[in-house]
Design a protein around this motif. Structure first.
Motif, mmCIF file in Angstrom:
data_model
loop_
_atom_site.group_PDB
_atom_site.id
_atom_site.type_symbol
_atom_site.label_atom_id
_atom_site.label_comp_id
_atom_site.label_asym_id
_atom_site.label_seq_id
_atom_site.Cartn_x
_atom_site.Cartn_y
_atom_site.Cartn_z
ATOM 1 N N SER A 1 0.864 -1.195 0.000
ATOM 2 C CA SER A 1 0.000 0.000 0.000
ATOM 3 C C SER A 1 0.894 1.237 0.000
ATOM 4 C CB SER A 1 -0.880 0.008 1.264
ATOM 5 O OG SER A 1 -1.803 -1.064 1.188
ATOM 6 N N VAL A 2 0.390 2.311 -0.654
ATOM 7 C CA VAL A 2 1.158 3.565 -0.707
ATOM 8 C C VAL A 2 0.718 4.450 0.451
ATOM 9 C CG1 VAL A 2 1.708 5.609 -2.087
ATOM 10 C CG2 VAL A 2 1.308 3.408 -3.229
ATOM 11 N N LEU B 1 -2.640 6.413 0.791
ATOM 12 C CA LEU B 1 -3.055 7.012 -0.485
ATOM 13 C C LEU B 1 -3.630 5.974 -1.439
ATOM 14 C CD1 LEU B 1 -0.013 9.373 -1.189
ATOM 15 C CD2 LEU B 1 -2.180 9.952 -0.104
ATOM 16 N N SER B 2 -3.193 4.745 -1.276
ATOM 17 C CA SER B 2 -3.676 3.691 -2.180
ATOM 18 C C SER B 2 -3.431 2.348 -1.525
ATOM 19 C CB SER B 2 -2.927 3.785 -3.520
ATOM 20 O OG SER B 2 -3.233 2.681 -4.332
ATOM 21 N N ARG B 3 -4.512 1.599 -1.332
ATOM 22 C CA ARG B 3 -4.369 0.284 -0.706
ATOM 23 C C ARG B 3 -4.115 -0.772 -1.773
ATOM 24 N NH1 ARG B 3 -6.796 -0.865 4.697
ATOM 25 N NH2 ARG B 3 -7.189 1.185 5.591
ATOM 26 N N SER B 4 -3.224 -1.691 -1.466
ATOM 27 C CA SER B 4 -3.023 -2.796 -2.405
ATOM 28 C C SER B 4 -3.879 -3.969 -1.963
ATOM 29 C CB SER B 4 -1.557 -3.195 -2.428
ATOM 30 O OG SER B 4 -1.250 -3.869 -1.242
ATOM 31 N N LEU B 5 -4.080 -4.919 -2.880
ATOM 32 C CA LEU B 5 -4.796 -6.144 -2.521
ATOM 33 C C LEU B 5 -4.025 -6.849 -1.405
ATOM 34 C CD1 LEU B 5 -5.686 -7.752 -5.972
ATOM 35 C CD2 LEU B 5 -7.225 -6.571 -4.408
#
Lengths: 567, 567
Positions: free
Chosen positions: A174-175, A206-210
């Motif tokens: 995740s970012v 800012l951005s979740r990863s799977l």
């Protein structure tokens, strides 16, 4: 000098401005303490002073930490007071507003710039959650950015339970953006590239990863030696296979070695251009869509061009020569080259980046070899100078020794090469081509005898070179041509070209080429053509051999081979 | 600074070394004469001294000429004594040997370096026979090299009848090498770029051109104004049509304007790279062969890739975004872009060179506009600084005024642009796109009001932008996007991209794209993606608009349009 500055990136000045703007400031007395000032005097060396300052800064910082932890624990009952310190940034979320307010005007600091000298500063960082580990009520998050890693410490006592839980459940990759204080760890860190740690006060996603990724970057970054060691230790670590990597290239590219390889690739181009522009060359762009086939080969990609049969250029050969006929004198191109060959070797791609050069010559094809003999050592030297960190990152995963090359590039004739092979007991056809095995063998012999892994072989038999290669004046069985080798593998092929249209047409016919399909090319020589020649190399192959990698797919951003067309 | 040096080319040092090595040397006394030395003293200004030296050198040189002519005429009966001074250079010809002996160790001098200061030197030149004219027993040959021309004088009395005849029958555009003395002409020259002339002693032909060429370079180099004047004068000069030029591009490229245009093009790239590398960008190469279509458009070139359906990339969009997802942070690419559109306009090509940029953003898409707003004025300024001769060469054939731009690039919102058009009485759809005519009109209005021909329009309606464009936070009818205009024509298109995979998938579906064909692209965002954006421009279009040319085919080396696939 051209500014190269990957280090002086977008975030440049970040450290200084944030430490000036917002970090806690200490007077010299606070930092060192009166008793130390007394004993130090003015004679203390700069280095010693720096070290001592850091130690005392650390001591002072620990004291501040304890105070802060105590003061914040008193308000821990109201967990909401921390609610603006974390959350998912989405266009209309409260966390989005908090993030904006928190970071407004604060420059980001590169993780690679987090060093002991800035202990005590507050920094803003952006990166990925590389890993995390909960120990008691402290969460250790490894933040990764551009292949560099730093340990970030999230303490429940400092940030509250809700924020700790928020951070804990962020998936790897995740970012996030965080604000924290740079401090010295209690003991040296082995799992991160940076030797300071960050005491986090705010963290936004800012951005979740799977949560389940097709590959873990930690696994993709592991060296073969570490895998072997893990097997010996009875705890075998995962090995990420090449296809898994390439199928998920945006993840695979995040490893420190890959981050470094594509910077090295960029620097190879920078040095290539720098050298040629300084020698009066002009950078051109030739069309990739063409009628007929570039070199009369069969391995071309064909397509329909608005009703006309067309193909993709197998090399810029014909057009770069036409540019010379167009009085451009010395040209080069960096651009894609397409080969529909069914080669599944470690060194062939269906699409690669060609480094192509073409130049007028005055008297002799050796002028082209002079250029190559200076150009490539220039590139090798510049890479060593400009990319030490990158070379180190590649070496950590794929160990290799630096290329051995001579200040004056070694030149052997093809006949001399054949002689060396014969003397070593190899059977080779003196008028045929060398196969990959013979090239490897010759590379070993040359290394033993001349102590170089970079050399040229010239005066190749005419029969093994393209139709447009100029035959030798004294013996047309041989040609004014050369190949260049790195670590025993061919990397460059070059030659003087035939500039006489009659001879060119004759040679094309002898090689079974339909002269009509290349008539505009041959016509270019009917309008007056200076003697000229050139060479071509593949960018991916240069980087592969420079770093002694075992597969060209490692140095192509999104490789294309007979089976691979995605991503 | 990066070395640019087209001038300090392969032939660099040529003048100095040849004048040191082999030219007639004069003592100061010989050059100026005792009476002048006396009157001059030491106070004569450097410039005046230089001028006087040149005049006297000329006087002395004329005397030497007369002597030589007399001495050579005495042996003119034996014409063979000149036979080693000329001829066709072929591998085994006697002339080939003579040429080698004559030029061995002598550097070539660039024609552009033939100036008054080197009068009296012997020089070796290589170039093309641009034109010749026989007056009595003197043949005036105009030699052309890299777009520069010099008058070469071949006198029968000096070189013999056979050599004069040899030179006389050399066809235009033949490549020759000659040796001669630099001298001052009796009257100023109007037909050549250089203001000295060369008294030829030896001339060899390296490559003969056909006597009948499909176009004459002198015709191809003529300006429209000169053609119109010739018509008025009743002696209409030939006008070379665009198709004739492009069909014979190796000939057409030899005009001074074309020589200059491709140097300017090269310098646009140099400045583009220089700026971006200094800002921490990494140059990458993305594949041109791909499954599916780059942007879901219909105008793609399709081909068979080893049994799989494939197409040529319409832009590096998807891959440069994947590079950002691969943690490369700031990337750019200079490479071919393919569009199978049926556009026969002055500004569309089926293959062009894309200048593409993609970068992480911190808070706002204005960061991308900040970069563009600095990058392009940097390029414009560098071209003015580094290419004054080239701009002049272009202007002589295609007159234009320098681009007007502000130090701080003007930014207007799309809505403000619409408002300006409305106020000027234009009918425009506030949520539609601007057509070429409206763009031109707005360019005029902006020039009148803000005195700039370079500006940005941002916050475009979402409906007219690609599916992956980020909608504005406050109004999704508008998007975080922008276009940039030069002289009223769109040159750059850019935007923030959607980095949220769910929103991206939703927008793709709304735009009628089969999500399966771009699944690897969308997946890249599921593994964590930082906010990012970028832009693209076309290299040929930048050069065309910079020089206010009327057709993009002029700035493409070998243009490709729906009808043209060769040469």
């Amino acid at each position: 000098m051209m500014a190269i500055g990957f280090k002086s990136s977008c975030r440049q000045g970040g450290i200084m401005s944030s430490s000036n703007d917002s970090c806690q400031k200490f007077t010299r007395e606070e930092m060192v303490g009166p008793e130390v000032l007394e004993e130090s005097g003015e004679k203390m060396s700069k280095k010693a002073a720096k070290k001592r300052a850091a130690t005392l800064k650390k001591r002072l910082y620990r004291k501040k930490e304890r105070e802060e932890a105590t003061s914040s624990s008193s308000s821990l009952t109201e967990d909401e007071s921390f609610s603006s310190n974390y959350g998912d940034v989405t266009p209309k979320s409260a966390a989005g507003r908090s993030w904006r307010e928190a970071v407004e005007g604060k420059e980001l600091t590169d993780v690679s710039n987090l060093v002991e000298e800035i202990v005590g500063s507050e920094v803003s960082l952006r990166g990925r959650v590389h890993n995390h580990r909960l120990v008691a009520k402290i969460l250790f998050v490894i933040l990764r950015e551009s292949g560099f890693t730093v340990q970030c410490v999230v303490e429940e006592a400092r940030v509250g339970t809700s924020m700790l839980n928020f951070v804990k459940q962020l998936s790897h990759e995740s970012v996030v953006e965080l604000i924290g204080l740079v401090s010295l760890p209690k003991k040296p860190l082995t799992a991160t590239s940076q030797q300071v740690e960050i005491h986090v006060t705010k963290m936004y996603c800012l951005s979740r990863s799977l949560p389940n990724l097709p590959l873990a970057v930690v696994d993709a970054a592991r060296s073969e030696a570490d895998i072997e060691k893990s097997v010996k230790d009875g705890k075998p670590a995962a090995r990420v296979l090449q296809d898994t990597r390439l199928n998920n290239r945006p993840l695979d590219l995040r490893t420190p070695a890959n981050q470094a390889l594509f910077r090295i690739q960029c620097h190879v181009q920078i040095a290539f251009r720098e050298f040629l522009l300084s020698k009066g060359f002009l950078e051109i762009h030739t069309p990739k869509l063409m009628a007929g086939s570039s070199e009369g080969g069969s391995a071309v990609f064909r397509l329909d061009y608005k009703g006309q049969p067309a193909c993709l250029a197998q090399s810029p050969q014909l057009h770069k020569q036409m540019a010379i006929c167009g009085d451009m004198r010395r040209v080069f191109e960096v651009g894609p080259v397409f080969r529909a060959e069914d080669s599944f070797t470690h060194r062939h791609l269906c699409e690669f980046v060609g480094l192509d050069v073409e130049m007028e010559i005055r008297m002799h094809y050796s002028e082209i070899m002079d250029l190559v003999g200076d150009l490539f050592p220039f590139i090798f030297t510049k890479i060593e100078e400009r990319c030490p960190k990158e070379l180190e990152s590649v070496r950590r995963q794929y160990p290799f020794h630096s290329l051995k090359f001579l200040p004056q590039t070694l030149r052997l004739t093809f006949a001399e090469g054949i002689q060396m092979l014969k003397e070593a007991g190899e059977e080779v056809d003196p008028l045929g081509d060398l196969n990959t095995e013979s090239e490897k063998k010759l590379g070993q012999l040359v290394l033993e005898k001349y102590k170089t892994e970079f050399y040229m072989l010239h005066r190749y038999p005419s029969a093994v070179r393209p139709f447009y290669t100029m035959p030798c004046e004294d013996d047309s069985n041989y040609s004014n041509s050369f190949d260049v080798f790195i670590r025993g593998e061919e990397i460059i092929s070059g030659a003087q070209r035939i500039h006489d249209p009659e001879l060119l047409e004759k040679r094309a016919r002898e090689c079974g080429i339909d002269v009509k399909t290349i008539s505009t090319y041959i016509d270019a020589f009917r309008y007056g053509a200076p003697p000229h020649g050139g060479f071509g190399a593949g960018l991916e192959r240069v980087v592969m051999l420079l770093c002694a990698l075992n597969n060209i797919r490692k140095t192509s951003l999104f490789p294309r081979d007979p089976k691979r067309l995605a991503p």
